[in-house]
Enzyme design. Sequence first.
Site, PDB file in Angstrom:
ATOM      1  N   LYS A   1     -24.154  -9.313  40.662  1.00  0.00           N
ATOM      2  CA  LYS A   1     -23.317  -9.083  39.402  1.00  0.00           C
ATOM      3  C   LYS A   1     -24.076  -9.807  38.441  1.00  0.00           C
ATOM      4  CE  LYS A   1     -19.113  -7.776  38.168  1.00  0.00           C
ATOM      5  NZ  LYS A   1     -18.478  -6.588  38.895  1.00  0.00           N
TER       6      LYS A   1
HETATM    7  P1  NAD Z   1     -11.919  -3.457  30.341  1.00  0.00           P
HETATM    8  O1  NAD Z   1     -12.878  -4.346  29.430  1.00  0.00           O
HETATM    9  O2  NAD Z   1     -12.229  -2.110  29.956  1.00  0.00           O
HETATM   10  O3  NAD Z   1     -10.660  -3.602  30.184  1.00  0.00           O
HETATM   11  C1  NAD Z   1     -10.021  -5.447  30.274  1.00  0.00           C
HETATM   12  C2  NAD Z   1      -8.560  -5.150  29.890  1.00  0.00           C
HETATM   13  O4  NAD Z   1      -7.906  -6.414  30.128  1.00  0.00           O
HETATM   14  C3  NAD Z   1      -8.230  -5.186  28.362  1.00  0.00           C
HETATM   15  O5  NAD Z   1      -7.017  -4.249  28.225  1.00  0.00           O
HETATM   16  C4  NAD Z   1      -8.342  -6.457  27.591  1.00  0.00           C
HETATM   17  O6  NAD Z   1      -7.298  -6.392  26.808  1.00  0.00           O
HETATM   18  C5  NAD Z   1      -7.536  -6.890  29.156  1.00  0.00           C
HETATM   19  N1  NAD Z   1      -7.442  -8.573  28.931  1.00  0.00           N
HETATM   20  C6  NAD Z   1      -8.341  -9.303  28.690  1.00  0.00           C
HETATM   21  N2  NAD Z   1      -7.849 -10.557  28.883  1.00  0.00           N
HETATM   22  C7  NAD Z   1      -6.692 -10.422  29.428  1.00  0.00           C
HETATM   23  C8  NAD Z   1      -5.602 -11.391  29.315  1.00  0.00           C
HETATM   24  N3  NAD Z   1      -5.955 -12.996  29.308  1.00  0.00           N
HETATM   25  N4  NAD Z   1      -4.395 -10.994  29.788  1.00  0.00           N
HETATM   26  C9  NAD Z   1      -4.072  -9.670  29.977  1.00  0.00           C
HETATM   27  N5  NAD Z   1      -5.028  -8.927  29.678  1.00  0.00           N
HETATM   28  C10 NAD Z   1      -6.290  -9.090  29.161  1.00  0.00           C
HETATM   29  O7  NAD Z   1     -12.280  -4.008  31.855  1.00  0.00           O
HETATM   30  P2  NAD Z   1     -12.057  -3.147  33.068  1.00  0.00           P
HETATM   31  O8  NAD Z   1     -13.661  -2.509  33.289  1.00  0.00           O
HETATM   32  O9  NAD Z   1     -11.034  -2.332  33.053  1.00  0.00           O
HETATM   33  O10 NAD Z   1     -12.008  -4.329  34.174  1.00  0.00           O
HETATM   34  C11 NAD Z   1     -10.887  -5.049  34.397  1.00  0.00           C
HETATM   35  C12 NAD Z   1     -11.131  -5.821  35.854  1.00  0.00           C
HETATM   36  O11 NAD Z   1     -11.351  -4.685  36.711  1.00  0.00           O
HETATM   37  C13 NAD Z   1     -12.230  -6.699  35.946  1.00  0.00           C
HETATM   38  O12 NAD Z   1     -11.737  -7.596  36.796  1.00  0.00           O
HETATM   39  C14 NAD Z   1     -13.429  -5.807  36.636  1.00  0.00           C
HETATM   40  O13 NAD Z   1     -14.168  -6.811  37.239  1.00  0.00           O
HETATM   41  C15 NAD Z   1     -12.596  -5.068  37.425  1.00  0.00           C
HETATM   42  N6  NAD Z   1     -13.340  -4.001  37.946  1.00  0.00           N
HETATM   43  C16 NAD Z   1     -13.865  -3.009  36.778  1.00  0.00           C
HETATM   44  C17 NAD Z   1     -14.205  -1.751  37.373  1.00  0.00           C
HETATM   45  C18 NAD Z   1     -14.836  -0.770  36.497  1.00  0.00           C
HETATM   46  O14 NAD Z   1     -15.287   0.359  37.115  1.00  0.00           O
HETATM   47  N7  NAD Z   1     -14.522  -0.866  35.256  1.00  0.00           N
HETATM   48  C19 NAD Z   1     -14.631  -1.699  38.914  1.00  0.00           C
HETATM   49  C20 NAD Z   1     -14.208  -2.828  39.813  1.00  0.00           C
HETATM   50  C21 NAD Z   1     -13.489  -3.855  39.247  1.00  0.00           C
END
Ligand code: NAD
Length: 423
Positions: free
Chosen positions: A115
């Site tokens: 990561k």
């Molecule tokens: P992103 O940046 O696209 O979205 C994050 C979302 O969370 C946004 O809507 C943001 O406003 C919201 N957010 C941030 N802080 C917050 C809080 N304190 N309370 C409520 N909402 C909050 O990110 P993403 O890619 O959707 O990733 C989200 C999670 O999923 C992360 O933990 C990431 O590691 C995990 N993840 C993502 C992927 C991927 O393919 N994008 C894959 C596996 C895991």
Amino acid sequence: MANINAAAAHQAKPSPYDSFLARFNVAADIINLDQRFRDILSSPERVMIVNLPVKLDDGTTRVFEGYRVVHSTVMGPSKGGIRYASFVDLDEVKALAGWMTFKCALVGLPYGGAKGGITLNPKIRSTDELERITRAYTRALKDVFGEDSDIPAPDMGTGGREMAWIFHEYSRTYGYTPGVVTGKPLHLGGSKGRIPATGWGVMLTSLLAVEKLGKKVEECTCAVQGFGNVGSWAAKLLSDEGMKIVAISDHTGGYYNHDGIDVRDAVKHLKAHGTLESYHGATPFSNEELLAMDVDVLVPAAIENVITKDNANDIKARLIVEGANGPVSSDADAILDEKGMLIVPDILANSGGVTVSYFEWVQNRRGHYYSEEEIRDKTAPILSEAFEKVYNTHKEYNCSMRIAAYIVAIERLATGIDLEGNY
Ligand code: NAD
């Protein structure tokens, strides 16, 4: 000021790496894991900190701190996203790298785990600044990255745009190498189906879990925390399957509609305004209230540690499907288990993203591209098989789905380490 407070609140929460180790140790104890495997799997292989001097738009120079942690390369080249957020720190990146190792092993991909992250708030940086920062980070780690050594991908705060910059910057040194990074735009060798992949996996594993609970999807209500890539796609796809999405949220707060949120309409609002703030199709409430809602399914899809021992007793959902990495801290596990909740853990629920990333890498290396339908047809059995394996292990050992997922991953990793021999 708001950012400083958010960062401080994040720091006050339990250490994600401690949560990773706590679950690892519970699973290791259950299967009497040999100390050699424990020692190897509980320490990352490589930890890198890079300081990146970057010229800002106002002519001044600022040094940004970045990280890359390679947790394991036992099962193949390390794989894992890059996070841009003001609260990113080494402890979090180490935990995320460890989860990637376990996730890839769990779904049987030929990858280890890694990561990366840079401590910055992408929302206050211009596109030009972000490009310079991303290119500086790539140059600093160009000897670590490689299609056969370490393959980054998007995570919170990054997307196809940043992956295109990494691909281009890396290729300037090593020649055309699309397989060095996944999550690229389609136009530059990305895969069909990669953008919705993680949310799609959350949808699929939610449906499998709902079935295990003997419920029908159309009878279920659902609250989704986080409305970025993972949360918005999960909400949309679950709603397409007939589940009633009664609440969504982002960092601006929660939004509730008893009759069900029109998710497509909320996505339109997000695209137009950049956040869900003042979304007219629902009543505003807080993220804390969202987590405590009396719904059938809760999908935390934002950040780590949103459910801890402090609020675990308030959680009423029967099923939690972890779209985010590490949304439940280890100190909340016993409380949630006691309440009889079924939890589809992060390393299973959000593994659709890395699985389609794997197919992107395969396509880049073969120079032959699949349709979205082919991608879905290849991904669905991988996730369903992993789900069944975890579910059966949870029954066999009478442990939570989370610990079962760790057990499945540890057994595969330990076999790999053992076969490599003592060198
Ligand atoms: P992103 O940046 O696209 O979205 C994050 C979302 O969370 C946004 O809507 C943001 O406003 C919201 N957010 C941030 N802080 C917050 C809080 N304190 N309370 C409520 N909402 C909050 O990110 P993403 O890619 O959707 O990733 C989200 C999670 O999923 C992360 O933990 C990431 O590691 C995990 N993840 C993502 C992927 C991927 O393919 N994008 C894959 C596996 C895991």
